[in-house]
Design an enzyme around this catalytic site. Sequence first.
Site, PDB file in Angstrom:
ATOM      1  N   LYS A  92     -19.618  17.764   3.960  1.00 31.21           N
ATOM      2  CA  LYS A  92     -18.566  18.016   4.942  1.00 31.21           C
ATOM      3  C   LYS A  92     -18.293  16.747   5.753  1.00 31.21           C
ATOM      4  CE  LYS A  92     -15.626  20.217   7.487  1.00 31.21           C
ATOM      5  NZ  LYS A  92     -14.311  20.559   6.926  1.00 31.21           N
ATOM      6  N   SER A 128       0.832  -1.192   0.000  1.00 33.24           N
ATOM      7  CA  SER A 128       0.000   0.000   0.000  1.00 33.24           C
ATOM      8  C   SER A 128       0.878   1.258   0.000  1.00 33.24           C
ATOM      9  CB  SER A 128      -0.956  -0.031   1.195  1.00 33.24           C
ATOM     10  OG  SER A 128      -1.997   0.912   1.047  1.00 33.24           O
TER      11      SER A 128
END
Length: 329
Positions: A212, A160
């Site tokens: 948000k 990763s």
Amino acid sequence: MEFLFEYGMFLAKTLTLVLAIGAVILMIVIATVKPKASKGELCFDDLSADYQALKSDLQQQLLDKKAFKIWQKAASKATTPQAKLFVIDFTGSMDAHEVDALREEVTAVLAVAQADDAVLVRLESGGGVVHGYGLGASQLQRLRQKNIPLTVAVDKVAASGGYMMACIADKIVAAPFAIVGSIGVIAQLPNFNKLLKKNHIDFEQFTAGEFKRTVTVFGENTDKGRQKFQQELEETHVLFKHFVKRHRQQLEIDEVATGEHWFGYQALELKLVDELTTSDDYLLTQLNERQVYKVQYRIRKSIAEKLGLAAATALKSTVQQLQQLTLWR
């Protein structure tokens, strides 16, 4: 004798209590003192000199006195390589805070590296936060921008975010069973909304901007919020794929960017790495061609940290002694 023993036990318990109170007071003082920014120091270890010393010690044990003198004489006439290899160790955690030290180490190498010098990064990381490992990759990119040959060695794992950093290198070497790849993105979090409702606890959250907050730990998640969150993950994955492909153009990116990981043998076939070898063997090949130096940025411990460690050690020792005394009785 019984009186003396009881008196000794009383003193031991009293001492333990005093040390415990002192440790608590010390921790309170440490907590109230405003911490200063940790400062560190750069250390350069001459690995070539260490290797030659080891070699000399072994030869002295294996050869007779006359043969050893002949070997010493020949070794003293050997030409010292002018080119240098700088070795940097990076073992990354989930939050990639180790990048702070990496920044200092890369800056130090850039300050002294010459045209024929090179860098080896011994990298070990299973990945973590995108912005942290993105910054780590950017630090290695600084070396590439100055045309300093960069090799990354993976002995255990570069997955990763770890592989995001590794793919910057001119060359990636890996041990046969090192874990490599995992070019994917993951996010997971619990949701306690049902538990809160069951206990008649309201959770209120106020935001400005429709997205948000897409998903939340305590609020009730919506399908629209989940879809937006998944979209953000997909976008991050696309950026990750493009980043790897830009630096490893020989890859079939759709084949390897599935989030899977592979062992070194498989990674070589998939062109995720360039060679199967350990960092130790790679260094041995370089020791005859270059002067090898390890570069490390070490954080200095503050006085408060040292005092806290000393107090904890003293308290632990006293408790162990008291336990031994109690067991003896």
